[in-house]
Design a protein around this motif. Structure first.
Motif, PDB file in Angstrom:
ATOM      1  N   GLY A 240       0.809  -1.218   0.000  1.00  0.00           N
ATOM      2  CA  GLY A 240       0.000   0.000   0.000  1.00  0.00           C
ATOM      3  C   GLY A 240       0.834   1.256   0.000  1.00  0.00           C
ATOM      4  O   GLY A 240       0.320   2.355   0.209  1.00  0.00           O
ATOM      5  N   ALA A 241       2.140   1.103  -0.248  1.00  0.00           N
ATOM      6  CA  ALA A 241       3.022   2.276  -0.270  1.00  0.00           C
ATOM      7  C   ALA A 241       2.924   2.965  -1.623  1.00  0.00           C
ATOM      8  O   ALA A 241       2.646   2.329  -2.639  1.00  0.00           O
ATOM      9  N   GLY A 242       3.178   4.264  -1.614  1.00  0.00           N
ATOM     10  CA  GLY A 242       3.217   5.031  -2.852  1.00  0.00           C
ATOM     11  C   GLY A 242       1.948   4.956  -3.668  1.00  0.00           C
ATOM     12  O   GLY A 242       1.969   4.661  -4.855  1.00  0.00           O
ATOM     13  N   MET A 243       0.802   5.246  -2.986  1.00  0.00           N
ATOM     14  CA  MET A 243      -0.488   5.198  -3.671  1.00  0.00           C
ATOM     15  C   MET A 243      -0.511   6.093  -4.909  1.00  0.00           C
ATOM     16  O   MET A 243      -1.136   5.758  -5.910  1.00  0.00           O
ATOM     17  N   ASP A 244       0.197   7.213  -4.822  1.00  0.00           N
ATOM     18  CA  ASP A 244       0.157   8.161  -5.940  1.00  0.00           C
ATOM     19  C   ASP A 244       1.032   7.711  -7.114  1.00  0.00           C
ATOM     20  O   ASP A 244       0.936   8.227  -8.214  1.00  0.00           O
ATOM     21  N   MET A 245       1.921   6.713  -6.870  1.00  0.00           N
ATOM     22  CA  MET A 245       2.804   6.244  -7.945  1.00  0.00           C
ATOM     23  C   MET A 245       2.091   5.288  -8.885  1.00  0.00           C
ATOM     24  O   MET A 245       2.325   5.289 -10.072  1.00  0.00           O
ATOM     25  N   PHE A 246       1.236   4.445  -8.297  1.00  0.00           N
ATOM     26  CA  PHE A 246       0.594   3.421  -9.113  1.00  0.00           C
ATOM     27  C   PHE A 246      -0.748   3.925  -9.618  1.00  0.00           C
ATOM     28  O   PHE A 246      -1.793   3.346  -9.367  1.00  0.00           O
ATOM     29  N   THR A 247      -0.689   5.044 -10.338  1.00  0.00           N
ATOM     30  CA  THR A 247      -1.934   5.588 -10.864  1.00  0.00           C
ATOM     31  C   THR A 247      -2.293   4.868 -12.156  1.00  0.00           C
ATOM     32  O   THR A 247      -1.416   4.423 -12.902  1.00  0.00           O
ATOM     33  N   TYR A 248      -3.588   4.767 -12.380  1.00  0.00           N
ATOM     34  CA  TYR A 248      -4.092   4.124 -13.594  1.00  0.00           C
ATOM     35  C   TYR A 248      -3.535   4.820 -14.825  1.00  0.00           C
ATOM     36  O   TYR A 248      -3.064   4.174 -15.763  1.00  0.00           O
ATOM     37  N   GLU A 249      -3.533   6.153 -14.782  1.00  0.00           N
ATOM     38  CA  GLU A 249      -3.107   6.927 -15.953  1.00  0.00           C
ATOM     39  C   GLU A 249      -1.671   6.617 -16.348  1.00  0.00           C
ATOM     40  O   GLU A 249      -1.362   6.382 -17.514  1.00  0.00           O
ATOM     41  N   ALA A 250      -0.771   6.609 -15.331  1.00  0.00           N
ATOM     42  CA  ALA A 250       0.653   6.409 -15.619  1.00  0.00           C
ATOM     43  C   ALA A 250       0.909   5.021 -16.200  1.00  0.00           C
ATOM     44  O   ALA A 250       1.635   4.868 -17.186  1.00  0.00           O
ATOM     45  N   ILE A 251       0.312   4.001 -15.572  1.00  0.00           N
ATOM     46  CA  ILE A 251       0.575   2.633 -16.020  1.00  0.00           C
ATOM     47  C   ILE A 251      -0.116   2.365 -17.347  1.00  0.00           C
ATOM     48  O   ILE A 251       0.423   1.710 -18.231  1.00  0.00           O
ATOM     49  N   HIS A 252      -1.320   2.926 -17.502  1.00  0.00           N
ATOM     50  CA  HIS A 252      -2.035   2.772 -18.764  1.00  0.00           C
ATOM     51  C   HIS A 252      -1.252   3.417 -19.903  1.00  0.00           C
ATOM     52  O   HIS A 252      -1.160   2.861 -21.013  1.00  0.00           O
ATOM     53  N   ALA A 253      -0.650   4.573 -19.615  1.00  0.00           N
ATOM     54  CA  ALA A 253       0.119   5.272 -20.653  1.00  0.00           C
ATOM     55  C   ALA A 253       1.292   4.411 -21.117  1.00  0.00           C
ATOM     56  O   ALA A 253       1.584   4.336 -22.320  1.00  0.00           O
ATOM     57  N   PHE A 254       1.954   3.729 -20.154  1.00  0.00           N
ATOM     58  CA  PHE A 254       3.083   2.869 -20.520  1.00  0.00           C
ATOM     59  C   PHE A 254       2.607   1.703 -21.388  1.00  0.00           C
ATOM     60  O   PHE A 254       3.230   1.372 -22.407  1.00  0.00           O
ATOM     61  N   ALA A 255       1.486   1.089 -20.987  1.00  0.00           N
ATOM     62  CA  ALA A 255       0.982  -0.076 -21.724  1.00  0.00           C
ATOM     63  C   ALA A 255       0.384   0.321 -23.071  1.00  0.00           C
ATOM     64  O   ALA A 255       0.229  -0.519 -23.960  1.00  0.00           O
TER      65      ALA A 255
END
Lengths: 132, 113
Positions: free
Chosen positions: B37-52
């Motif tokens: 549950g660390a770094g909630m702001d890091m694992f944003t849908y937008e960021a990971i979706h953008a990479f994929a």
């Protein structure tokens, strides 16, 4: 009938299922082989993550929530230990798997192994910096 | 299995073993971090979706998942034999079938992102 016909039936003294418990070497071999179960399971976790990503923000949040359960933490901890063991065991055999010849001599094994450790550290750092 | 299939499965196994050795521990560290549950702001849908959604991101994800699956499948087949399971044909169908299913799911999901 078969039993009567063979006067000296072959009896395998070594168990098919527990043979590897006899020697530490065999146990290390089996430990290395069993890492694949964890890698298989973890890859399907990644595929689930990908599926939730395709389904939209709500599904992705649901995936993150299920990851945060005690089982999720425990599973990831177990996979971390096991994959680290897979990496070490994989790199240790590289001098045998792909020996490098320079002129007449082979490059010493420890140089090849250490080069892999170094590359592993660099790749891991890149992934961690990129992913976090 | 026909002899001519062997180099393909062996090649995928070796390539997969190398890729998972280099990549998987770091990936697990990231998902473990997320599991804590660390770094909630890091694992944003937008960021990971953008990479994929990025073509190179898709290629990296596909490559890592494909090779991990086929590495694990091939080694699991041998491991089943080592644990005394002698029905090799059945085992081969199951483990390669699982790997094929995972590969197909990855393709479908990546195309939908």
């Amino acid at each position: 009938m078969g039993e009567e016909m063979s006067r000296k039936p072959y009896v395998r003294e070594i168990s098919k299922t527990t043979w590897f418990l006899r020697q530490p070497r065999y146990m290390r071999y089996m430990a290395r082989e069993v890492t694949c179960i964890f890698i298989f399971a973890y890859t399907f976790l990644l595929i689930c993550a990908l599926g939730s990503l395709a389904d939209g923000p709500d599904a992705f949040q649901e995936f993150l929530n299920s990851l945060r359960s005690p089982w999720g933490v425990l599973f990831n901890l177990a996979v971390l230990v096991v994959t680290a063991y897979h990496s070490l065991s994989w790199f240790v055999v590289t001098p045998q798997a792909m020996p490098i010849q320079r002129g007449e001599e082979f490059v010493p094994g420890n140089i090849i192994v250490n080069a892999h450790y170094g590359a592993w550290a660099v790749v891991s750092l890149i992934i961690l910096i990129w992913g976090m | 299995m026909a002899k001519s299939n062997k180099p393909i499965f062996w090649g995928l196994f070796a390539a997969g073993g190398t890729v998972t050795a280099f990549v998987t521990p770091a990936l697990v560290l990231i998902t473990l971090f997320a599991a804590f549950g660390a770094g909630m702001d890091m694992f944003t849908y937008e960021a990971i979706h953008a990479f994929a959604a990025w073509w190179l991101g898709k290629l990296i994800i596909f490559g890592v998942i494909l090779l991990s699956l086929w590495h694990a499948a091939h080694r699991l087949r041998v491991t089943a034999h080592d644990f005394g399971i002698r029905a090799d044909t059945v085992v081969a169908y199951v483990v390669y079938g699982l790997a094929a299913l995972g590969t197909l799911m990855t393709i479908v999901y990546l195309l939908r992102i």
